[in-house]
Write a protein that holds these residues in place. Structure first.
Motif, PDB file in Angstrom:
ATOM      1  N   GLY A  60     -27.565  12.507  -8.822  1.00 49.79           N
ATOM      2  CA  GLY A  60     -28.294  12.070  -7.637  1.00 49.79           C
ATOM      3  C   GLY A  60     -27.975  10.646  -7.229  1.00 49.79           C
ATOM      4  O   GLY A  60     -28.629  10.087  -6.344  1.00 49.79           O
ATOM      5  N   LEU A  61     -26.955  10.051  -7.848  1.00 53.93           N
ATOM      6  CA  LEU A  61     -26.604   8.660  -7.561  1.00 53.93           C
ATOM      7  C   LEU A  61     -25.557   8.575  -6.456  1.00 53.93           C
ATOM      8  O   LEU A  61     -24.658   9.418  -6.390  1.00 53.93           O
ATOM      9  CB  LEU A  61     -26.051   7.988  -8.818  1.00 53.93           C
ATOM     10  N   PRO A  62     -25.643   7.560  -5.590  1.00 57.27           N
ATOM     11  CA  PRO A  62     -24.605   7.359  -4.579  1.00 57.27           C
ATOM     12  C   PRO A  62     -23.379   6.682  -5.208  1.00 57.27           C
ATOM     13  O   PRO A  62     -23.410   5.500  -5.544  1.00 57.27           O
ATOM     14  CB  PRO A  62     -25.283   6.439  -3.548  1.00 57.27           C
ATOM     15  N   PHE A  63     -22.323   7.442  -5.422  1.00 58.52           N
ATOM     16  CA  PHE A  63     -21.123   6.926  -6.072  1.00 58.52           C
ATOM     17  C   PHE A  63     -20.157   6.324  -5.060  1.00 58.52           C
ATOM     18  O   PHE A  63     -19.980   6.832  -3.965  1.00 58.52           O
ATOM     19  CB  PHE A  63     -20.426   8.042  -6.849  1.00 58.52           C
ATOM     20  N   LYS A  64     -19.512   5.237  -5.489  1.00 58.99           N
ATOM     21  CA  LYS A  64     -18.527   4.562  -4.664  1.00 58.99           C
ATOM     22  C   LYS A  64     -17.224   4.423  -5.446  1.00 58.99           C
ATOM     23  O   LYS A  64     -17.232   4.297  -6.665  1.00 58.99           O
ATOM     24  CB  LYS A  64     -19.018   3.157  -4.264  1.00 58.99           C
ATOM     25  N   TRP A  65     -16.128   4.456  -4.722  1.00 56.81           N
ATOM     26  CA  TRP A  65     -14.832   4.228  -5.335  1.00 56.81           C
ATOM     27  C   TRP A  65     -14.064   3.212  -4.497  1.00 56.81           C
ATOM     28  O   TRP A  65     -14.426   2.939  -3.356  1.00 56.81           O
ATOM     29  CB  TRP A  65     -14.043   5.537  -5.459  1.00 56.81           C
ATOM     30  N   ILE A  66     -13.005   2.657  -5.054  1.00 55.81           N
ATOM     31  CA  ILE A  66     -12.307   1.538  -4.433  1.00 55.81           C
ATOM     32  C   ILE A  66     -10.898   1.933  -4.020  1.00 55.81           C
ATOM     33  O   ILE A  66     -10.194   2.641  -4.739  1.00 55.81           O
ATOM     34  CB  ILE A  66     -12.238   0.350  -5.413  1.00 55.81           C
ATOM     35  N   GLY A  67     -10.491   1.468  -2.850  1.00 57.44           N
ATOM     36  CA  GLY A  67      -9.134   1.724  -2.387  1.00 57.44           C
ATOM     37  C   GLY A  67      -8.649   0.587  -1.498  1.00 57.44           C
ATOM     38  O   GLY A  67      -9.447  -0.141  -0.907  1.00 57.44           O
ATOM     39  N   LYS A  68      -7.339   0.433  -1.421  1.00 56.12           N
ATOM     40  CA  LYS A  68      -6.791  -0.615  -0.560  1.00 56.12           C
ATOM     41  C   LYS A  68      -7.105  -0.287   0.897  1.00 56.12           C
ATOM     42  O   LYS A  68      -7.224   0.891   1.277  1.00 56.12           O
ATOM     43  CB  LYS A  68      -5.295  -0.776  -0.787  1.00 56.12           C
ATOM     44  N   LEU A  81     -14.786   6.513   4.188  1.00 58.28           N
ATOM     45  CA  LEU A  81     -16.030   5.767   3.966  1.00 58.28           C
ATOM     46  C   LEU A  81     -17.174   6.721   3.636  1.00 58.28           C
ATOM     47  O   LEU A  81     -17.993   6.446   2.760  1.00 58.28           O
ATOM     48  CB  LEU A  81     -16.372   4.929   5.201  1.00 58.28           C
ATOM     49  N   TRP A  82     -17.229   7.850   4.359  1.00 59.59           N
ATOM     50  CA  TRP A  82     -18.279   8.842   4.126  1.00 59.59           C
ATOM     51  C   TRP A  82     -18.180   9.411   2.713  1.00 59.59           C
ATOM     52  O   TRP A  82     -19.183   9.731   2.076  1.00 59.59           O
ATOM     53  CB  TRP A  82     -18.155   9.961   5.153  1.00 59.59           C
ATOM     54  N   LEU A  83     -16.950   9.501   2.188  1.00 57.28           N
ATOM     55  CA  LEU A  83     -16.730  10.019   0.845  1.00 57.28           C
ATOM     56  C   LEU A  83     -17.009   8.984  -0.244  1.00 57.28           C
ATOM     57  O   LEU A  83     -16.848   9.274  -1.424  1.00 57.28           O
ATOM     58  CB  LEU A  83     -15.283  10.526   0.714  1.00 57.28           C
ATOM     59  N   GLY A  84     -17.428   7.783   0.171  1.00 56.53           N
ATOM     60  CA  GLY A  84     -17.794   6.759  -0.800  1.00 56.53           C
ATOM     61  C   GLY A  84     -16.763   5.676  -1.019  1.00 56.53           C
ATOM     62  O   GLY A  84     -16.905   4.845  -1.919  1.00 56.53           O
ATOM     63  N   GLY A  85     -15.718   5.654  -0.206  1.00 60.08           N
ATOM     64  CA  GLY A  85     -14.668   4.658  -0.382  1.00 60.08           C
ATOM     65  C   GLY A  85     -15.100   3.250   0.019  1.00 60.08           C
ATOM     66  O   GLY A  85     -15.882   3.060   0.941  1.00 60.08           O
ATOM     67  N   ILE A  86     -14.571   2.262  -0.718  1.00 58.75           N
ATOM     68  CA  ILE A  86     -14.794   0.855  -0.416  1.00 58.75           C
ATOM     69  C   ILE A  86     -13.428   0.233  -0.148  1.00 58.75           C
ATOM     70  O   ILE A  86     -12.604   0.113  -1.066  1.00 58.75           O
ATOM     71  CB  ILE A  86     -15.455   0.110  -1.587  1.00 58.75           C
ATOM     72  N   PRO A  87     -13.122  -0.155   1.104  1.00 60.86           N
ATOM     73  CA  PRO A  87     -11.816  -0.759   1.380  1.00 60.86           C
ATOM     74  C   PRO A  87     -11.754  -2.216   0.931  1.00 60.86           C
ATOM     75  O   PRO A  87     -12.692  -2.977   1.151  1.00 60.86           O
ATOM     76  CB  PRO A  87     -11.712  -0.654   2.905  1.00 60.86           C
ATOM     77  N   VAL A  88     -10.663  -2.588   0.258  1.00 60.87           N
ATOM     78  CA  VAL A  88     -10.478  -3.978  -0.150  1.00 60.87           C
ATOM     79  C   VAL A  88      -9.126  -4.483   0.343  1.00 60.87           C
ATOM     80  O   VAL A  88      -8.155  -3.730   0.428  1.00 60.87           O
ATOM     81  CB  VAL A  88     -10.563  -4.154  -1.687  1.00 60.87           C
ATOM     82  N   ASP A  89      -9.085  -5.746   0.691  1.00 61.28           N
ATOM     83  CA  ASP A  89      -7.880  -6.403   1.195  1.00 61.28           C
ATOM     84  C   ASP A  89      -7.293  -7.238   0.064  1.00 61.28           C
ATOM     85  O   ASP A  89      -7.876  -8.236  -0.355  1.00 61.28           O
ATOM     86  CB  ASP A  89      -8.245  -7.285   2.394  1.00 61.28           C
ATOM     87  N   ARG A  90      -6.137  -6.835  -0.426  1.00 58.88           N
ATOM     88  CA  ARG A  90      -5.540  -7.537  -1.571  1.00 58.88           C
ATOM     89  C   ARG A  90      -5.074  -8.942  -1.231  1.00 58.88           C
ATOM     90  O   ARG A  90      -4.784  -9.736  -2.123  1.00 58.88           O
ATOM     91  CB  ARG A  90      -4.374  -6.702  -2.131  1.00 58.88           C
ATOM     92  N   GLN A  91      -4.997  -9.266   0.079  1.00 64.48           N
ATOM     93  CA  GLN A  91      -4.585 -10.611   0.490  1.00 64.48           C
ATOM     94  C   GLN A  91      -5.778 -11.502   0.818  1.00 64.48           C
ATOM     95  O   GLN A  91      -5.610 -12.661   1.197  1.00 64.48           O
ATOM     96  CB  GLN A  91      -3.662 -10.512   1.713  1.00 64.48           C
ATOM     97  N   HIS A  92      -6.970 -10.993   0.680  1.00 70.56           N
ATOM     98  CA  HIS A  92      -8.182 -11.747   0.983  1.00 70.56           C
ATOM     99  C   HIS A  92      -8.332 -12.922   0.026  1.00 70.56           C
ATOM    100  O   HIS A  92      -7.957 -12.845  -1.144  1.00 70.56           O
ATOM    101  CB  HIS A  92      -9.395 -10.823   0.877  1.00 70.56           C
ATOM    102  N   SER A  93      -8.902 -14.027   0.514  1.00 74.72           N
ATOM    103  CA  SER A  93      -9.051 -15.224  -0.316  1.00 74.72           C
ATOM    104  C   SER A  93      -9.924 -14.992  -1.539  1.00 74.72           C
ATOM    105  O   SER A  93      -9.788 -15.677  -2.547  1.00 74.72           O
ATOM    106  CB  SER A  93      -9.632 -16.371   0.522  1.00 74.72           C
ATOM    107  N   ARG A  94     -10.817 -14.021  -1.479  1.00 77.32           N
ATOM    108  CA  ARG A  94     -11.691 -13.722  -2.613  1.00 77.32           C
ATOM    109  C   ARG A  94     -11.032 -12.772  -3.610  1.00 77.32           C
ATOM    110  O   ARG A  94     -11.552 -12.557  -4.702  1.00 77.32           O
ATOM    111  CB  ARG A  94     -13.006 -13.105  -2.118  1.00 77.32           C
TER     112      ARG A  94
END
Length: 211
Positions: A60-68, A81-94
């Motif tokens: 019953g938990l909202p699962f998230k996964w990571i992708g470029k 996004l609906w499937l739980g994806g989290i977009p990340v920018d590999r060139q981001h300052s953080r």
């Protein structure tokens, strides 16, 4: 007074039914917190996907996964996004670690799942990004596992990262030596942190996805 048990959703009931049907026993040893990082290990086969997916539904938990971010183009990206994806920018300052830590800080409820070996084949070490994400965001690390010998899948333990990487990895190693058993044991990656000489500093730009 005992806490009233919440009624399971149809998706939870479906997940539990599919686990029973396929012969898997779910384990739900989870922290009483609304959000956390979850390790997925060992991951040695594409077949891992199904018991893990059914367990996720059953929890019953909202699962998230990571992708470029390139995996989230217009239109199709909405599905990701609906499937739980989290977009990340590999060139981001953080950097990769910093972006996910920021996401966790803002998240009200959810789980970010990471496979620290980053491959179904044997890797020489674990990437330590998951550890620093949890440390920076102040969330627990859940030890998710799959065991084809006992037919168990789920969350067997959890801890709050102390900042002592070696000591915490010793705890993780001890757990998986007892609990984890992939479909192909020869592909288990050693539970050792990425060598200091090549470890990316948390928050730096250029951190790898999966780091």
């Amino acid at each position: 007074m005992a806490k009233k048990q919440e009624r399971k959703t149809w998706l939870q009931r479906l997940g539990l039914w599919l686990l029973r049907l396929s012969g898997w026993k779910p384990v739900f040893n989870l922290p009483d917190t609304p959000k956390f990082i979850a390790i997925g290990y060992p991951h040695t086969s594409n077949w891992d996907f199904f018991p893990a997916l059914f367990w996720g539904w059953a929890s019953g938990l909202p699962f998230k996964w990571i992708g470029k971010k390139e995996l989230f183009p217009p239109v199709f990206g909405r599905v990701m996004l609906w499937l739980g994806g989290i977009p990340v920018d590999r060139q981001h300052s953080r950097g990769f670690v910093g972006q996910v830590a920021d996401y966790l800080k803002k998240l009200d409820r959810g789980v970010v799942v990471i496979a620290p070996d980053g491959t179904r084949k044997r890797a020489p070490y674990w990437r330590t990004g998951f550890y620093y994400m949890a440390l920076e965001a102040g969330v627990p690390i859940v030890l998710g596992y799959i065991n084809y010998k006992t037919r168990e899948v789920g969350a067997g333990d959890w801890f709050i990262p102390s900042g002592d990487l070696e000591a915490d990895f010793a705890r993780i190693r001890a757990f998986y030596e007892e609990k984890g058993m992939g479909l192909y044991p020869k592909n288990h990656s050693p539970i050792e942190p990425k060598p200091r000489s090549v470890t990316v500093v948390p928050g730096e730009a250029g951190a790898e996805v999966g780091e």
